[in-house]
Design a protein around this motif. Structure first.
Motif: not given
Ligand SMILES: [Zn+2]
Lengths: 142, 391
Positions: A21-31, A33, A60-62
């Motif tokens: 893959a050329e790049e990744y776009v990550y999400t930071v997640g619920v916690a 955010e 952490r979410l959990y």
């Protein structure tokens, strides 16, 4: 027989490619955010397990032990240097003009920790003041 | 006749799913936790009761987190426990319950949490690009192929040899997306027509947009336990009665593409274990792997539920409809629910488990069901995994 004796790069058929893959776009997640929203407001957001009381930094979410949802809280306990190292070269191996101190900062009575660039006389166990709320944190030894 | 293998009986007593969506906010760890938490809650167990954790995910390159087994263990309850990660490409989702099965069948563990997660969204420009280096570097890579190319060639060969039209194949997409309307987790449900499929964008001929499953994020989890535990925690355990897996020739250019021999081998292994002699008579509900519409038909034939080339005819007669003789993909399948690779295969297994438990809600098939089957497929089109369950 080894490759360096028989392998001449200009005589081999070679394809030079970058991997996958050329790049990744990550999400930071619920916690994540909550944690990043906190940083913008100069707060350290962690989370507390309602069952065992463990507090996680960053949030952490959990709870990894009780496996139930945690509650987000502001961390007010003292930040201190848990351990540190001194970097003399950058990621490409170039010598740094000035060595960089990187510490693992923890908060009293919590689990986890955050990486930080350190100013001042670094020493394990010393309390720090957070100068900049970002990744990595910028801290000064108190 | 049952095979004379010696193993302990193994049951499923809980399962959980996240929504299947593109670009979910949750991290892979958070998705794994959500599915695992739901599975434990349905089983009536807590994490402290779990002996070991089996994690399934396809290449690390999808989520963009190297050593993803270790990374996911955090959200899968794997900390301070035995953890195993399995990976057989797209066949992984069913390899997860199979691996959990032999942890229990062998007597090694009593209570296993089996988790599968995939986040397809992070890789840019498209998750397809993580497959750039699965090809022969000399004879194939210079063409820059992607997986849809070879699926298109397989689909074309299947159509040519069996004289099957695109209209007949499109009916699978119509059926599965319609079934997905009943599935609260589904991403790509809808009432579409054969015409919609035929008019959708051509990707790699003969594969068109509505012949394929979408890019998805999601997680799935199951609690798989020994007979003692199952009896203690539920009155309605669902038993894992047969498992099978196989790999055909990995040189895809030399393989028979008309018929999925890899699946026939895997199915024969599972059928022998489950004492199934006539699959089309003895299996009540199936979830064959359907990342493309033709693949469901291909796989129904590989499962020996239809004769070679005859799955489209049975489909047209309604045999595989939700109220048919052998409902196929009542969940909506990958075409309707979505395709977070490893999680999609486990979702299919969970669908059969809920059907046999009678808790599939609006997805529940009309006829009474006793024996069900889920299947997954992957790697370079040649790996397959099969699981047979009974209530
Ligand atoms: Zn806790």
């Amino acid at each position: 027989m080894s490759w360096d004796k028989i392998g001449y790069e200009d005589k081999l058929l070679v394809w030079n490619e970058i991997m996958e893959a050329e790049e990744y776009v990550y999400t930071v997640g619920v916690a994540g955010e909550e944690f990043f929203k906190g940083l913008k407001e100069k707060r350290i957001v962690g989370s507390k397990c309602p069952k065992c009381g463990k507090v996680y930094v960053p949030a952490r979410l959990y709870c990894e032990d009780c496996f139930i949802k945690t509650e987000f809280i502001n961390i007010t306990s003292k930040p201190y240097i848990y351990t540190y190292t001194i970097i003399y070269a950058d990621e490409n191996g170039n010598k740094l003009e000035k060595p960089q101190v990187v510490a693992l900062v923890r908060f009293e009575n919590t689990n986890g920790g955050l990486l930080a660039f350190v100013e001042g006389e670094v020493e394990i166990g010393k309390e720090v003041e957070i100068l900049e709320y970002k990744i990595p944190l910028i801290v000064r030894v108190k | 006749m049952k095979s004379n293998l010696y193993f302990r009986r193994v049951a499923v007593i809980g399962a959980g799913l996240t929504l299947f969506r593109r670009r979910l906010l949750e991290t892979p760890q958070e998705l794994a936790w959500e599915a695992s938490r739901k599975a434990l809650d349905e089983a009536g167990l807590d994490l402290k009761d779990i002996d070991c954790v089996v994690i399934g995910s396809a290449p690390d390159a999808f989520d963009g987190v190297h050593m993803k087994g270790e990374y996911l263990a955090h959200g899968s309850g794997g900390i301070r426990r035995m953890v195993t990660r399995v990976f057989v490409g797209g066949a992984t989702g069913v390899m997860v319950p199979i691996t959990a099965w032999y942890h229990v069948a062998s007597g090694l563990c009593q209570k296993v949490l089996a988790v599968a997660e995939e986040k397809m969204s992070p890789a840019r420009p498209h998750p397809q690009s993580v497959f750039r280096y699965i090809w022969d570097p000399i004879t194939e890579k210079p063409l820059n192929p992607n997986l849809i190319w070879i699926f298109a060639m397989e689909m074309h060969r299947y159509m040519y040899v069996n004289k099957i039209s695109k209209e007949e194949i499109a009916l699978v997409s119509v059926k599965n997306k319609r079934n997905a309307l009943n599935n609260p987790y589904a991403q790509a449900a809808g009432n579409i027509t054969v015409d919609d499929v035929l008019k959708s964008e051509i990707l790699v001929w003969p594969v068109q947009l509505l012949d394929t499953s979408p890019v998805s994020d999601g997680a799935a989890a199951m609690v798989i336990v020994s007979e003692d535990i199952a009896r203690r925690y539920t009155d309605t355990p669902v038993w894992i009665e047969g498992v099978g897996w196989a790999l055909d020739n990995t040189e895809w250019t030399g393989r028979e593409l008309t018929y999925p021999r890899y699946l026939e081998y895997a199915a024969r292994m599972a059928y022998k274990m489950a004492a199934i002699e006539r699959p089309s008579k003895e299996i009540d509900v199936i979830e064959p792997y359907d990342p493309f519409d033709y693949k469901e038909l291909h796989h129904i034939e590989g499962l020996m539920i239809a004769k070679r080339g005859e799955a489209p005819k049975l489909l047209k007669e309604g045999v595989f409809d939700i109220d048919g003789d052998i409902p196929s993909s009542p969940s909506g399948g990958l075409l309707g629910v979505g395709n977070p690779i490893a999680a999609a295969g486990l979702m299919k297994t969970i669908s059969i488990y809920w059907q046999l438990k009678g808790t599939a809600g609006k997805m529940q098939v009309k006829k009474p069901v006793h024996t069900g089957l889920a299947q997954a497929w992957g790697d370079l089109m040649q790996a397959s995994t099969v699981i047979v369950m009974r209530n």
